[in-house]
Scaffold this motif. Structure first.
Motif, PDB file in Angstrom:
ATOM      1  N   GLU A   1      -9.291  -8.741  -0.013  1.00  0.00           N
ATOM      2  CA  GLU A   1      -9.040  -7.374   0.436  1.00  0.00           C
ATOM      3  C   GLU A   1      -8.088  -6.623  -0.498  1.00  0.00           C
TER       4      GLU A   1
ATOM      5  N   ARG B   1      -4.123   1.093  -2.766  1.00  0.00           N
ATOM      6  CA  ARG B   1      -4.033  -0.271  -2.262  1.00  0.00           C
ATOM      7  C   ARG B   1      -3.645  -1.294  -3.331  1.00  0.00           C
TER       8      ARG B   1
ATOM      9  N   HIS C   1       0.835  -1.191   0.000  1.00  0.00           N
ATOM     10  CA  HIS C   1       0.000   0.000   0.000  1.00  0.00           C
ATOM     11  C   HIS C   1       0.878   1.252   0.000  1.00  0.00           C
TER      12      HIS C   1
ATOM     13  N   ARG D   1     -11.607  -0.757   3.297  1.00  0.00           N
ATOM     14  CA  ARG D   1     -10.480  -1.532   2.780  1.00  0.00           C
ATOM     15  C   ARG D   1     -10.820  -2.258   1.476  1.00  0.00           C
TER      16      ARG D   1
ATOM     17  N   ARG E   1     -12.311   3.837   7.452  1.00  0.00           N
ATOM     18  CA  ARG E   1     -11.422   3.256   6.443  1.00  0.00           C
ATOM     19  C   ARG E   1     -12.169   2.144   5.720  1.00  0.00           C
TER      20      ARG E   1
END
Length: 632
Positions: free
Chosen positions: A369, A410, A306, A389, A387
């Motif tokens: 994720e 991400r 990330h 994700r 947040r």
């Protein structure tokens, strides 16, 4: 004494006088190595005796060391008949010293050190490497932003400052590093790993034994280099280790993450390279293997990297202002909203630099994720940061610390070329900022446009798309809805690279100031295509073939039931389809090879997708077959 070793030569110490003093007082530093980053993200390493540097420091620093361009990935630029590439030292970043603890100098009784100097690669007197591209990008970004401030002074009013208050612009970045570690030659069952992941048995649990030692040593070594590590912990992937007869842990298969402090964009990318080296060497010394592959094990969580992006102003009164933080009751400032809009609008041509390998794209699948479409989240409420994700790029905010406001992309992985990815990101951010300031957009205008529904008109973003969601992208949308609202993710390297041709207006944004020019992009594409084809034909197909051959018949004729026979027949049929040729019919693998030889990249891409799907089907069939057998 090891405590007398030096690890960093800061940019303030790069003068001839300082270097001579440092190197003569540390005779354990025996070599110098120039670090150039080609367009595939590979870093160069060579051993030049330190005497060469000391004999003529000025020539070494201001001149150039020559290398063979065929040894780095610069296709379409450096060729076999024009291969001269010059390596020019970068004097504006930290240099560091790596030590070989396996090679102790008998005179100093210290490990032999190598001074590692980041450099730029020049071909025909033009810089053609990843490091220079990012350096050039940041210089343009800062200059363009300052010019916009001059043209639109009202944009600074919310921060209570004027143009003359500004000392400098700070484009900051930080990367996280996830990786898998295992004991050599041990293989954990995929189902075992997958089950542990679903049950969250590993995430943030205690590290033990040799993994704990290696992780602690890594963090301590990072401190020696001034990297300011912030955390090391277990990630979601892994299984419980076993203890052998000697009381040591073996059968180790764990996923870890390490985080460290942000820096300037170019220094952050250099630091990431250094951290990988520290991690790999420290774990090796503890008898462990480390992989930075994005998806080392199919069906189990991959490793991300990330990337955090920030933007600030340094004022003449020594204060710092975060340009992304809002001074009003808003998630972000005008600069924050417009930057993320620039990234989202142009992400199709950013993505090739972020995910340029088959391994990278394998990680970006639903259920792990990892982002699968172009969408952001800014939060559920301004006064309560959250947040999400599941999105591509999210906003990180802390009400108690406005300076910490930043974006988290991400999609990158440990093998992303961070230099080129950041270049494309900052170019796109400037496109969004320019739109906002030249059209006098305020926070309300930009948030409304960013939050638009599919089909609603917009001045900057595309009409048929949506760009923001605070929902779970994986669970709250069907596959069809995700593709319609947020775009379809590329399945192969070729699909990803095709964006340069598919979106000419977006590509024009990248090449606007000759930072990422057509020649560099073409060279990057040629290198990525070559790597993609070689990997498919000489690694992926070979690995698939070995896997297929490992699927043996396990039932005995006298004990087998009709279901066992039926299951095995399906397996055999699929095995033949994948890899067995006949006079009248070519296997899927053979068709991939033929299409590769014919340079029919679109066909290779299509067949690769089918091969991945068929192999997944085969694994599932064989697992079902095995589970129904009593005696194996």
């Amino acid at each position: 004494m090891l405590k007398d070793l030096i690890y960093i030569v800061p940019k303030e110490k790069h003068s001839e006088e300082n270097l001579k003093e440092i190197l003569t007082s540390h005779p354990e530093i025996k070599f110098v190595s120039l670090i150039g980053i080609d367009l595939s993200g590979n870093d160069t390493d060579e051993k030049i005796p330190i005497k060469v540097l000391l004999d003529d420091i000025t020539a070494f620093l201001k001149g150039a060391i020559q290398t063979d361009g065929s040894s780095v990935v610069l296709p379409g630029i450096a060729s076999l008949n024009n291969a001269k590439v010059d390596m020019v030292c970068d004097l504006d970043v930290n240099w560091y010293v790596e030590y070989n603890t396996d090679n102790v100098d008998p005179e100093t009784e210290k490990p032999v050190g190598t001074l590692r100097i980041p450099c730029f690669l020049y071909h025909e007197n033009k810089a053609v490497d990843s490091r220079y591209t990012l350096t050039n990008c940041i210089e343009h970004f800062k200059a363009d932003l300052l010019n916009l401030f001059k043209e639109h002074p009202d944009s600074l009013t919310p921060f209570g400052i004027k143009y003359d208050d500004i000392d400098s612009v700070a484009a900051t970045c930080a990367t996280e590093l996830e990786f898998w570690v295992k004991t050599p030659n041990n293989q954990a069952e995929i189902e075992e790993l997958s089950t542990s992941q679903v049950l969250q048995e590993q995430y943030w649990t205690r590290t033990k034994g040799v993994v704990r030692t290696a992780l602690e040593q890594t963090i301590l070594n990072m401190e020696l280099y001034g990297l300011e590590p912030e955390m090391g912990h277990k990630e979601v992937g892994g299984v419980k280790a076993k203890i052998d007869e000697s009381g040591n842990f073996n059968h180790i298969a764990e996923q870890l993450e390490i985080d460290w402090k942000y820096s300037s964009a170019i220094q952050a990318a250099d630091n990431e390279l250094l951290v990988k080296s520290i991690v790999k060497e420290t774990f090796r010394q503890n008898g462990l293997e480390v992989t930075f592959l994005a998806k080392p094990i199919d069906g189990v969580a991959g490793s991300g990297e990330h990337t955090h992006i920030g933007l600030a102003l340094k004022l003449k009164n020594n204060k710092t202002i975060n340009l992304f933080s809002s001074t009003k009751q808003h998630f972000l400032s005008v600069f924050g909203y417009s930057s993320v809009m620039g990234i989202l609008k142009n992400y199709e041509v950013i993505n090739p630099f972020v995910s340029s390998t088959t391994d990278a794209l394998r990680r970006l699948k639903p259920g792990f994720e990892a982002p699968i479409c172009i969408v952001t989240s800014v939060g559920h409420a301004v006064d309560l940061p959250s947040r999400n994700r599941t999105v591509l790029i999210g906003v990180v905010r802390d009400l108690a610390s406005p300076l910490s406001t930043r974006f988290e992309l991400r999609a990158p992985n440990p093998r992303t070329n961070t230099y080129l990815a950041l270049t494309a990101l900052y170019i796109s951010m400037m496109d969004g900022i320019t739109y906002a300031l030249k059209n006098n957009k305020n926070e309300d205008d930009l948030l409304t446009e960013l939050s638009k529904k599919p089909g609603e008109d917009a001045d900057y973003l595309e009409k048929e798309r949506a760009y923001r969601s605070e929902e779970n992208i994986f669970e709250d949308f069907t596959d069809e809805e995700r593709e319609k609202f947020f775009g379809k993710a590329p399945a192969t390297v070729y699909e990803n690279l095709s964006a340069f041709d598919k979106y000419p207006k977006k590509k024009a944004i990248l090449v606007k100031n000759d930072i990422l020019n057509d020649k560099l992009i073409n060279s990057f594409k040629l290198g990525a295509i070559k790597r993609w084809l070689v990997e498919i034909n000489h690694r992926i197909i070979n690995e698939f073939t070995d896997e297929i051959r490992s699927y043996k018949i396990l039932h005995s004729i006298d004990k087998a039931l009709d279901l066992d026979v039926a299951n095995w027949m399906k397996i055999e049929e699929l095995k033949y389809y994948l890899m067995k040729d006949s006079y009248s019919k070519k296997s899927l693998f053979s068709r991939i090879r033929i299409a590769s030889e014919n340079k029919d990249y679109e066909e290779v891409s299509k067949l690769q997708v089918e091969a991945e799907e068929r192999m997944s089907e085969l694994r599932s069939l064989y697992s079902t077959y095995k589970k129904n057998l009593l005696d194996i």
